[in-house]
Scaffold this active site. Structure first.
Site, PDB file in Angstrom:
ATOM      1  N   SER A 148       0.868  -1.174   0.000  1.00  0.00           N
ATOM      2  CA  SER A 148       0.000   0.000   0.000  1.00  0.00           C
ATOM      3  C   SER A 148       0.902   1.221   0.000  1.00  0.00           C
ATOM      4  O   SER A 148       2.082   1.134   0.362  1.00  0.00           O
ATOM      5  CB  SER A 148      -0.883  -0.004   1.256  1.00  0.00           C
ATOM      6  OG  SER A 148      -1.448   1.266   1.510  1.00  0.00           O
ATOM      7  N   TYR A 161      -1.640  -0.829  10.676  1.00  0.00           N
ATOM      8  CA  TYR A 161      -1.749  -1.044   9.235  1.00  0.00           C
ATOM      9  C   TYR A 161      -0.463  -0.603   8.540  1.00  0.00           C
ATOM     10  O   TYR A 161       0.086  -1.317   7.700  1.00  0.00           O
ATOM     11  CB  TYR A 161      -2.954  -0.275   8.697  1.00  0.00           C
ATOM     12  CG  TYR A 161      -3.177  -0.418   7.212  1.00  0.00           C
ATOM     13  CD1 TYR A 161      -3.800  -1.555   6.689  1.00  0.00           C
ATOM     14  CD2 TYR A 161      -2.790   0.580   6.326  1.00  0.00           C
ATOM     15  CE1 TYR A 161      -4.016  -1.688   5.325  1.00  0.00           C
ATOM     16  CE2 TYR A 161      -2.995   0.454   4.963  1.00  0.00           C
ATOM     17  CZ  TYR A 161      -3.611  -0.678   4.467  1.00  0.00           C
ATOM     18  OH  TYR A 161      -3.823  -0.799   3.115  1.00  0.00           O
TER      19      TYR A 161
END
Length: 309
Positions: A148, A161
């Protein structure tokens, strides 16, 4: 169409989290370019929709493998199922992940264990289960780990995350040097905002990780957050860009063009943080040996510890 334009024709790819979102976009782009596919999934309704897409295109149906990527025993069985069905497996795309946010200073062990277990542990499980089979295969092969932009851009609500995606980034950038001597390509993918339902991850938390330190998110607040994803890139376009990057043997695949200002700021901050002083010759020599070893590894040479001193 010639193999020069479809270099992956007939190659077998296993994609995790592959019946929704980016995983489905990758699967569709791969199918349009001649791949044979094995797809992991969790939800039967999503699988049925994916089956219909393949039927509508007249393509061979993939091998559908129900899989929780944190389940190591099941992952090993799935790897065997893929080889039993296709004879070989050439490409692994580790895509499955959860997007869960909350203030890191309030996080519980369950928050860490769940998010890291899926986003980083799932990649580890894919590598351990599939790499021996990919090494045993012939011809063009590749490992692609989907991280990501959070692998570069931390945020106040995304500590765990972000940690998981930084971990995938570090692992993949190092793994590339290990796979080069085997003739296996390796790519890190860092997508940004994509039109998916990733924001619903918080609603799918397993009971075994129920003790969260985060305050419950109001449904209306979560749905409002989800509207941002409507502005995202089409997952199929992301899938095409990933395939193009793999074909070009790029170690880093960035799919979104809008992060130039972020990278310029990161670069400036890093350069400003370097001490303005001379380094001693011994340290300079060691760092040059490291740089030389990395270039040699990219060319496919195996690097040993004594190459670094």
């Amino acid at each position: 169409m010639s193999n020069e334009r479809r270099p992956w024709e007939g190659r077998v790819a296993f994609i995790t989290g592959a019946v929704t979102g980016i995983g489905l976009g990758v699967a569709q782009a791969f199918a349009d370019n001649g791949f044979r596919l094995a797809l992991s999934y969790r939800n039967e309704d999503d699988r049925a929709l994916t089956e219909r897409w393949f039927e509508s295109k007249g393509y061979e149906q993939p091998l559908y493998c129900k899989l929780d990527v944190t389940d190591r025993a099941r992952f090993a069985d799935v790897a065997d199922e893929v080889v039993d069905r296709f004879g070989e497996v050439h490409v692994l795309v580790n895509n499955a992940g959860v997007s869960v946010f909350g203030p890191t200073d309030e996080a519980s062990y369950d928050d860490y264990d769940w998010i890291m277990g899926v986003n980083f542990g799932g990649v580890v499980n894919g590598l351990v289960s599939l790499l021996p089979k990919i090494k045993a295969a012939r011809g063009r092969r590749h490992v692609t780990n989907v991280a990501s932009m959070a692998a570069f851009l931390p945020g106040p609500q995304a500590g765990i995350y972000t940690a998981s995606k930084f971990a995938v980034r570090g692992l993949t950038e190092s793994l590339r040097y290990n796979l080069a001597p085997h003739g296996i390509g390796c790519s890190l993918v860092c997508p940004a905002l994509t039109r998916t339902n990733a924001w619903t991850s918080a609603l799918k938390r397993p009971d075994s990780f129920a003790e969260s330190g985060f305050s419950p998110v109001e449904q209306a607040e979560l749905e409002q957050f989800g509207t941002a994803f409507e502005e995202g890139m089409d997952p199929y376009v992301v899938g095409q860009k990933i395939l193009n990057g793999m074909t070009e043997q790029r170690g880093l695949i960035l799919t979104h063009p809008e992060h130039g200002p972020d990278f310029e700021e990161i670069h400036a901050a890093i350069m400003a943080a370097l001490p303005d002083e001379e380094a001693p010759p011994g340290r300079l020599k060691i760092e040059q040996l490291r740089r030389d070893a990395m270039k040699a590894a990219e060319r496919g040479l195996k690097i040993r510890l004594d190459d670094l001193t």
